[in-house]
Design a protein around this motif. Structure first.
Motif, PDB file in Angstrom:
ATOM      1  N   VAL A  71       0.830  -1.199   0.000  1.00 12.89           N
ATOM      2  CA  VAL A  71       0.000   0.000   0.000  1.00 12.89           C
ATOM      3  C   VAL A  71       0.870   1.258   0.000  1.00 12.89           C
ATOM      4  O   VAL A  71       0.550   2.249  -0.648  1.00 12.89           O
ATOM      5  CB  VAL A  71      -0.969  -0.023   1.197  1.00 12.89           C
ATOM      6  N   ARG A  72       1.973   1.213   0.720  1.00 14.73           N
ATOM      7  CA  ARG A  72       2.916   2.348   0.666  1.00 14.73           C
ATOM      8  C   ARG A  72       3.449   2.521  -0.763  1.00 14.73           C
ATOM      9  O   ARG A  72       3.561   3.641  -1.268  1.00 14.73           O
ATOM     10  CB  ARG A  72       4.068   2.117   1.638  1.00 14.73           C
ATOM     11  N   ALA A  73       3.773   1.391  -1.411  1.00 13.83           N
ATOM     12  CA  ALA A  73       4.295   1.457  -2.777  1.00 13.83           C
ATOM     13  C   ALA A  73       3.254   2.025  -3.740  1.00 13.83           C
ATOM     14  O   ALA A  73       3.608   2.621  -4.768  1.00 13.83           O
ATOM     15  CB  ALA A  73       4.727   0.069  -3.236  1.00 13.83           C
ATOM     16  N   ALA A  74       1.968   1.862  -3.417  1.00 19.10           N
ATOM     17  CA  ALA A  74       0.901   2.393  -4.263  1.00 19.10           C
ATOM     18  C   ALA A  74       0.685   3.882  -4.050  1.00 19.10           C
ATOM     19  O   ALA A  74      -0.123   4.490  -4.764  1.00 19.10           O
ATOM     20  CB  ALA A  74      -0.399   1.635  -4.006  1.00 19.10           C
ATOM     21  N   GLY A  75       1.370   4.470  -3.050  1.00 19.99           N
ATOM     22  CA  GLY A  75       1.319   5.921  -2.879  1.00 19.99           C
ATOM     23  C   GLY A  75       0.547   6.438  -1.694  1.00 19.99           C
ATOM     24  O   GLY A  75       0.367   7.657  -1.559  1.00 19.99           O
ATOM     25  N   ALA A  76       0.074   5.554  -0.804  1.00 18.53           N
ATOM     26  CA  ALA A  76      -0.704   6.022   0.350  1.00 18.53           C
ATOM     27  C   ALA A  76       0.136   6.970   1.203  1.00 18.53           C
ATOM     28  O   ALA A  76       1.342   6.777   1.388  1.00 18.53           O
ATOM     29  CB  ALA A  76      -1.168   4.842   1.187  1.00 18.53           C
TER      30      ALA A  76
END
Length: 331
Positions: free
Chosen positions: A180-185
């Motif tokens: 989820v961090r990698a997705a930009g959250a």
């Protein structure tokens, strides 16, 4: 052709690999050699007769496919043998060949893989409809996404960022948090596994409130349900929108006094019915998704693939709520 059939209601272990004659396209249809079929939570439900639609048996699960046109039906224009496409078909995708309606098929860009193509439409179209039509999300608002590492969850995170929101993802493990961090959250929280007693529910509500900030979440995207729903609702902003997307953790019972106290809306999200009722609005969303895909602002995350003969394993993996991003069966 080979296909994975549901002959009686049951779990993934009941699916049977079967040889059937190749289908033939009728007027307005295309015969497609399937290259990839994405697995979604409705596939878990449909083989157990727990989904909104119950196809006559035998049928193959699998609602979104990518493949190559093998034969063009009478009256079809704009498509030729060898063209690459994406199609939403509801069910039947776990097969080497399927017939699709030419009018609803979408060209697969040459630079994109079949696996990516099969994993795009359902999750991103559900999420863009949820966030814009039902959630009225605007730039600068706060979006809380439960189950943020799943297919629709990651799509909601990416789209939330593309539309300028502050995005908080909520997940059940640190491994999922990394995705989820990698997705930009902007922020990711790891919540405990339910079910919750009263004290644990209150503690989760505090965790959500601290994550979204003092004003609360303007939009809450909930594809999880169960004991997570009420604590999340307690973190909503004044006149916020709570989006009901799915229930893998169970169908919750919300205390409606909370909606009065926050003057908030609880909004159901049923993308399939929306697309059927308003095809023009859905087509506009699809064009937006392809533009964002081309710009690199969204990208389906295929975390694992299975061959057709092991397609039941992909559905079992989805049922166990172990999926990060999308699961795909390849032919």
């Amino acid at each position: 052709m080979r296909t994975l059939l549901s002959n009686a209601p049951g779990g993934p272990e009941t699916l049977e690999l079967t040889d059937l004659p190749d289908p033939a396209p009728g007027p307005g249809q295309l015969l497609v050699r399937v290259k990839a079929c994405a697995i979604n939570y409705p596939d878990v439900l449909i083989i157990e007769d727990k989904y909104q639609f119950k196809p006559p048996r035998p049928f193959a699960p699998g609602g979104e496919v990518a493949g190559v046109v093998e034969q063009v039906g009478l009256g079809v224009t704009g498509w030729s043998e060898g063209d690459r496409l994406i199609a939403m078909i509801g069910h039947g995708g776990l097969a080497e060949k399927v017939v699709v309606q030419a009018a609803t098929a979408l060209p697969l860009p040459p630079e994109r893989s079949f696996e990516e193509g099969s994993a795009l439409i359902l999750t991103y179209a559900t999420s863009i409809h949820a966030l814009l039509d039902r959630g009225k999300l605007e730039a600068g608002q706060t979006l809380l996404v439960l189950g943020a590492a799943g297919g629709v969850g990651l799509a909601a995170v990416e789209l939330g960022k593309a539309f300028g929101a502050r995005v908080i993802g909520a997940v059940s493990s640190e491994e999922k948090a990394e995705a989820v961090r990698a997705a930009g959250a902007d922020l990711v929280i790891v919540y405990p596994q339910g079910p919750f007693d009263k004290e644990a529910s209150k503690a989760l509500a505090v965790q959500f409130k601290e994550a979204v900030g003092g004003q609360g979440a303007d939009v809450i995207y909930d594809p999880v349900g169960g004991d997570y729903a009420e604590p999340a609702l307690r973190s909503i902003a004044w006149e916020g929108r709570y989006l009901v997307v799915g229930f893998p953790a169970g169908i919750p019972k919300l205390p409606l006094n909370l909606t009065l106290l926050k003057s908030c809306d609880v909004c159901g999200v049923f993308w399939g019915a929306f697309a059927a009722r308003d095809p023009a609005a859905n087509a506009a969303h699809i064009r937006t998704l392809f533009r964002l895909w081309h710009e690199g602002k969204i990208a389906p995350k295929v975390s694992r693939t299975w061959p057709l003969e092991q397609g039941g394993g992909a559905i079992a993996h989805m049922a166990a709520r172990q999926a990060v991003g999308k699961l795909v069966v390849t032919m």
